[in-house]
Scaffold this motif. Structure first.
Motif, PDB file in Angstrom:
ATOM      1  N   TYR A 113       0.863  -1.177   0.000  1.00 49.72           N
ATOM      2  CA  TYR A 113       0.000   0.000   0.000  1.00 49.72           C
ATOM      3  C   TYR A 113       0.900   1.227   0.000  1.00 49.72           C
ATOM      4  N   VAL A 114       0.763   2.083  -1.005  1.00 49.29           N
ATOM      5  CA  VAL A 114       1.587   3.288  -1.089  1.00 49.29           C
ATOM      6  C   VAL A 114       0.690   4.504  -1.323  1.00 49.29           C
ATOM      7  N   ARG A 115       1.179   5.667  -0.922  1.00 53.47           N
ATOM      8  CA  ARG A 115       0.363   6.886  -0.962  1.00 53.47           C
ATOM      9  C   ARG A 115       0.669   7.789  -2.149  1.00 53.47           C
ATOM     10  N   LEU A 116       1.826   7.594  -2.790  1.00 55.13           N
ATOM     11  CA  LEU A 116       2.247   8.538  -3.819  1.00 55.13           C
ATOM     12  C   LEU A 116       2.296   7.876  -5.190  1.00 55.13           C
ATOM     13  N   PRO A 117       1.920   8.576  -6.259  1.00 55.35           N
ATOM     14  CA  PRO A 117       1.404   9.958  -6.287  1.00 55.35           C
ATOM     15  C   PRO A 117      -0.027  10.094  -5.787  1.00 55.35           C
ATOM     16  N   TRP A 118      -0.712   8.932  -5.582  1.00 51.19           N
ATOM     17  CA  TRP A 118      -2.027   8.882  -4.944  1.00 51.19           C
ATOM     18  C   TRP A 118      -2.146   7.512  -4.270  1.00 51.19           C
ATOM     19  N   PRO A 119      -3.006   7.346  -3.288  1.00 52.14           N
ATOM     20  CA  PRO A 119      -3.112   6.049  -2.625  1.00 52.14           C
ATOM     21  C   PRO A 119      -3.519   4.932  -3.590  1.00 52.14           C
ATOM     22  N   HIS A 120      -2.725   3.847  -3.594  1.00 52.21           N
ATOM     23  CA  HIS A 120      -3.026   2.716  -4.471  1.00 52.21           C
ATOM     24  C   HIS A 120      -2.254   1.491  -3.982  1.00 52.21           C
ATOM     25  N   PHE A 121      -2.621   0.332  -4.535  1.00 53.38           N
ATOM     26  CA  PHE A 121      -1.893  -0.899  -4.268  1.00 53.38           C
ATOM     27  C   PHE A 121      -0.839  -1.099  -5.350  1.00 53.38           C
ATOM     28  N   PHE A 122       0.289  -1.695  -4.951  1.00 50.47           N
ATOM     29  CA  PHE A 122       1.398  -1.941  -5.870  1.00 50.47           C
ATOM     30  C   PHE A 122       1.779  -3.406  -5.741  1.00 50.47           C
TER      31      PHE A 122
END
Length: 250
Positions: free
Chosen positions: A74-83
């Motif tokens: 789970y990452v916040r940049l450049p917008w919150p999304h799953f990777f």
């Protein structure tokens, strides 16, 4: 009382930063005893059995190979999304003594599901015993720990919230334990989305295993399924590799 001021060492600065980053992760956990009788029988026959950390690193990576959620950040940049990562990246907590001080530093093991168990074990042992400057990940950590606090906080935030950087810095899962020092439940913290810890094997060939995970990524059903599959992998794929002729050579 009058005390003595002591400088905070670089490894301890790293732990301070690690705990600061970990507080942002909404962890929940599930603990379960695993029946590893077949694995223990295979391990007893091996001439040079691998360490427990290596065993859990490869076993969990094999589980994650068929469970993409266990390779998801789970990452916040450049917008919150799953990777979602194509392969696992393990971070193993390595206990060392530096300048007379006990410390913990993480060793990165990329794609453990594709590597021989003996090779993973050798890397972990090297990270524990070699001079610290010979371990690339340790050098990187201590170099970053020398930065002023505002720059450290910024570098940690960026490193934790861009997909590729997060995988390189914190991995897709971590492994830690204090079983070498006796029984006890360890409730560790980490920025890694999944964290495995294990206890001591009992007389009934059961071992308590705990899985902590980022609740933003998945729920308890997936964690329970992962632990059940982990038990199967230990008793099948990992046991078979330990018993293979190449693994049994001294």
């Amino acid at each position: 009382m009058r005390g003595t001021k002591r400088k905070i060492s670089l490894p301890r600065i790293f732990i301070l930063d690690l705990m600061h980053a970990s507080m942002r992760v909404p962890f929940i956990s599930l603990s379960r005893p695993l029946d590893i009788g077949p694995f223990m029988a295979a391990r007893a026959k091996a001439a040079s059995p691998p360490g427990w950390a290596a065993v859990f690193v490869k076993a969990f990576a094999i589980v994650a190979k068929d469970e993409p959620v266990l390779r998801t950040l789970y990452v916040r940049l450049p917008w919150p999304h799953f990777f979602e990562l194509p392969r696992s990246v393990a971070m193993v907590a390595v206990a060392r003594v530096e300048d007379g001080e006990e410390c913990i530093l993480p060793e990165k093991i990329p794609a453990p599901e594709e590597r021989p168990l003996a090779e993973i074990d050798a890397q972990i042992r090297h990270a524990k015993n070699a001079p610290i400057e010979e371990i690339p990940n340790f050098r990187k950590i201590l170099m970053a720990s020398r930065l002023p606090l505002p720059l450290r906080r910024l570098s940690w935030y960026l490193g934790q919230n861009f997909g590729r950087m997060c995988a390189n810095n914190f991995g897709s899962f971590g492994v830690t334990s204090v079983a070498a020092y006796g029984p006890g439940e360890l409730r560790a913290m980490s920025p890694s989305p999944f964290l495995i810890s294990y206890g001591v094997v009992g007389a009934d060939n059961r071992i308590d295993v705990s899985l902590r995970w980022d609740h933003r990524i998945t729920d308890a059903v997936a964690a329970a399924r992962a632990l059940r599959r982990l038990e199967q992998v230990l008793n099948t794929e990992i046991s078979a590799e330990i018993l293979a002729p190449a693994a049994c050579k001294p």
